[in-house]
Design a protein around this motif. Sequence first.
Motif, PDB file in Angstrom:
ATOM      1  N   UNK A  67       0.578  -1.015  -0.394  1.00 18.47           N
ATOM      2  CA  UNK A  67       0.124   0.047  -0.089  1.00 18.47           C
ATOM      3  C   UNK A  67       1.288   1.275  -0.041  1.00 18.47           C
ATOM      4  N   UNK A  68       0.619   2.192  -0.755  1.00 15.37           N
ATOM      5  CA  UNK A  68       1.767   3.130  -0.820  1.00 15.37           C
ATOM      6  C   UNK A  68       1.424   4.389   0.247  1.00 15.37           C
ATOM      7  N   UNK A  69       2.480   4.393   0.632  1.00 13.61           N
ATOM      8  CA  UNK A  69       2.676   5.810   1.709  1.00 13.61           C
ATOM      9  C   UNK A  69       2.874   6.768   1.617  1.00 13.61           C
ATOM     10  N   UNK A  70       3.091   7.043   0.067  1.00 12.13           N
ATOM     11  CA  UNK A  70       3.108   8.753  -0.488  1.00 12.13           C
ATOM     12  C   UNK A  70       2.838   8.512  -1.104  1.00 12.13           C
ATOM     13  N   UNK A  73      -2.563  10.890  -2.107  1.00  8.85           N
ATOM     14  CA  UNK A  73      -3.067  12.339  -1.891  1.00  8.85           C
ATOM     15  C   UNK A  73      -3.036  12.761  -3.685  1.00  8.85           C
ATOM     16  N   UNK A  74      -4.333  13.544  -3.968  1.00 13.56           N
ATOM     17  CA  UNK A  74      -4.252  14.325  -4.960  1.00 13.56           C
ATOM     18  C   UNK A  74      -4.886  15.019  -5.275  1.00 13.56           C
ATOM     19  N   UNK A  75      -4.560  16.109  -6.924  1.00 12.71           N
ATOM     20  CA  UNK A  75      -5.557  17.391  -7.115  1.00 12.71           C
ATOM     21  C   UNK A  75      -5.754  17.723  -8.002  1.00 12.71           C
ATOM     22  N   UNK A  76      -6.052  18.091  -8.950  1.00 16.16           N
ATOM     23  CA  UNK A  76      -5.786  18.509 -10.557  1.00 16.16           C
ATOM     24  C   UNK A  76      -5.344  20.025 -10.442  1.00 16.16           C
ATOM     25  N   UNK A  77      -4.989  19.684 -11.698  1.00 21.41           N
ATOM     26  CA  UNK A  77      -3.968  21.290 -12.400  1.00 21.41           C
ATOM     27  C   UNK A  77      -4.986  20.860 -13.878  1.00 21.41           C
ATOM     28  N   UNK A  78      -5.120  22.078 -14.802  1.00 18.70           N
ATOM     29  CA  UNK A  78      -5.447  22.863 -15.926  1.00 18.70           C
ATOM     30  C   UNK A  78      -4.753  22.848 -16.774  1.00 18.70           C
ATOM     31  N   UNK A 131      -2.998  15.068 -10.949  1.00 13.73           N
ATOM     32  CA  UNK A 131      -1.454  14.784 -10.093  1.00 13.73           C
ATOM     33  C   UNK A 131      -1.284  14.462  -9.047  1.00 13.73           C
ATOM     34  N   UNK A 132      -0.674  13.243  -8.386  1.00 13.59           N
ATOM     35  CA  UNK A 132      -0.104  13.196  -6.977  1.00 13.59           C
ATOM     36  C   UNK A 132       0.463  14.533  -6.305  1.00 13.59           C
ATOM     37  N   UNK A 133      -0.076  14.154  -4.951  1.00 11.83           N
ATOM     38  CA  UNK A 133       0.922  14.601  -4.403  1.00 11.83           C
ATOM     39  C   UNK A 133       1.811  13.881  -3.447  1.00 11.83           C
ATOM     40  N   UNK A 134       3.049  14.536  -2.633  1.00 11.14           N
ATOM     41  CA  UNK A 134       4.419  13.481  -2.181  1.00 11.14           C
ATOM     42  C   UNK A 134       3.346  13.181  -1.287  1.00 11.14           C
ATOM     43  N   UNK A 135       3.108  14.075  -0.826  1.00 14.89           N
ATOM     44  CA  UNK A 135       3.077  13.879   0.874  1.00 14.89           C
ATOM     45  C   UNK A 135       1.358  13.989   1.081  1.00 14.89           C
ATOM     46  N   UNK A 136       0.934  13.411   1.943  1.00 18.11           N
ATOM     47  CA  UNK A 136      -0.043  13.332   2.455  1.00 18.11           C
ATOM     48  C   UNK A 136      -0.246  15.245   3.530  1.00 18.11           C
TER      49      UNK A 136
END
Length: 549
Positions: A67-70, A73-78, A131-136
Amino acid sequence: MSEFGMSRSQKRTAVIFSSVILCFALLFLRVFLVATGDELQSVAKSQSSYTLTVDESRGTIYDCNFQPLVNSESSYVLSILPSDEAAAAIADALPAEERIKALTLFESGKPFLQKADTPYIYAKGIDVFTVKHRYATKQLAAHIIGHLDSEGKGAMGIERAYDELLTANSGRLSVTYTVDALRHPLASIAPEVTREGYENPQGVVLTLDKELQQIAEEEGARMIQKGAVVIMEAETGKIRAAASFPSFSPTDIAASLNDKNAPLVNRCFAAYNVGSTFKLSGLAAALEAGITTDYKYTCGGNITVDTLNFFCHNRAGHGELDMNGALEHSCNPYFINLGQQTGYDKLYEMAVRMGFGRADELGQGIKTASGSLPEMATLQNKAVLANFSFGQGELTATPVQIAKLVAVFANGGKMVYPSVVEGISDTTGSQLATPYERPQAYQIISQSIAETVKQMMVNVVEKGSGKNAKPIKNGAGGKTGSAQTGVYEADKEIVHAWFAGFFPAQTPKYVVVVLNEGMNSGGDYAAPVFREIADRVQNLEMRRVEKDS
């Protein structure tokens, strides 16, 4: 002019003309070759395109179940190609402040990137990327995973120790627009999206269990301001959770640098005064020296050694105690007397066997502090030996070292090698490709001595100072500790609260060590944390069994 003269002139003209033609031919050939060569193609391409880097990724860090520990979480980029339609779309979708900033970028006419809270923004010229965030936002196991520096290199923890591997598995998500000779984007040509190794699944696999880590962090945060929780498998030494309090945000290191509580310190790996948890090592030494559990001593509330008076936490005294009773009540005078009977050399040798005074290597480049162990020669002083017998004086150890100590009694007398790294994953991130090699556990005391101390530890939880550690089911064993530090605040000595134990009682699977800095009583301020963790872990394992059946 003679026929011969005219012939020479014509020949000269013909030669000059031929030379000119040859030069032009060679020039055109060179132009053709360059035009069709890689160099000009590359130049032409860069002059006819405009590239935006949407995001960059880095090798993944997994728990023991992949299970990924990094990158969880993700967000959106236009990616926006300026147009009236695109401007209208973001005007409705973005908050006022962001909308104003974005609209000013339209004036340049160049494509640009814009963060967004939703992917549901539709208009010609707008491409939406996840896009993924390296850290939560609240990063699990922050002290183990570590963080990156301003250049994107590993600066702490696994990020630093395995920086080369994680960097080698970096990737990039980009979008390229075609532009005309004046560098204006061509809306009629769809942009090209490139994922060069983006979200590469290969990375480092840890021994941590994401759900156990979550439990340790949640329960610790409820009851510990400064301290640590370590959950380790008794048989293997694999650390399933390591939580240090307070924690920190890997995305805002600056906020932690001047915090007086030192959140960047990994207290799981740091050395502390250990107090009465060390009595377990003394018991093993005494039993191995031939002293039986029936050995009795009468505690009157204090004991004098070389004119120095050592007090019991019960100033009225415990009366006559055997070895079981002494551990249940954590009676210091009993253990001071027991240490004198056992001998300084045997106490010291057992402490060395138990791993005190040595750093633990938990993975490539991941080490604990070594702690401190008094020199054997100094223990010939009876007063120094008295302090040593109940875990005071020069002795310090890490929570990981104390977990190793408890594991010896939980697993039948074997010394384990703690670890936080399982190995390197394969290219799919779904299985182990290269295991981290660790030494095998080995026998350091007899099974009979280990079993004797184990049952005494169960009695501590059932009817002694560790009652507050007893889980709802399956029982537990352990030892409380209240460690004097010799450091004073407002004329009051700082004392650290410890509880180190195992569960279930008769078939131990996990060792749990709890350190609560600055709290006077291990029974009151560390044992309850152990209990809550044991209850939740056992409930989790029941659910896992039901899910698999």
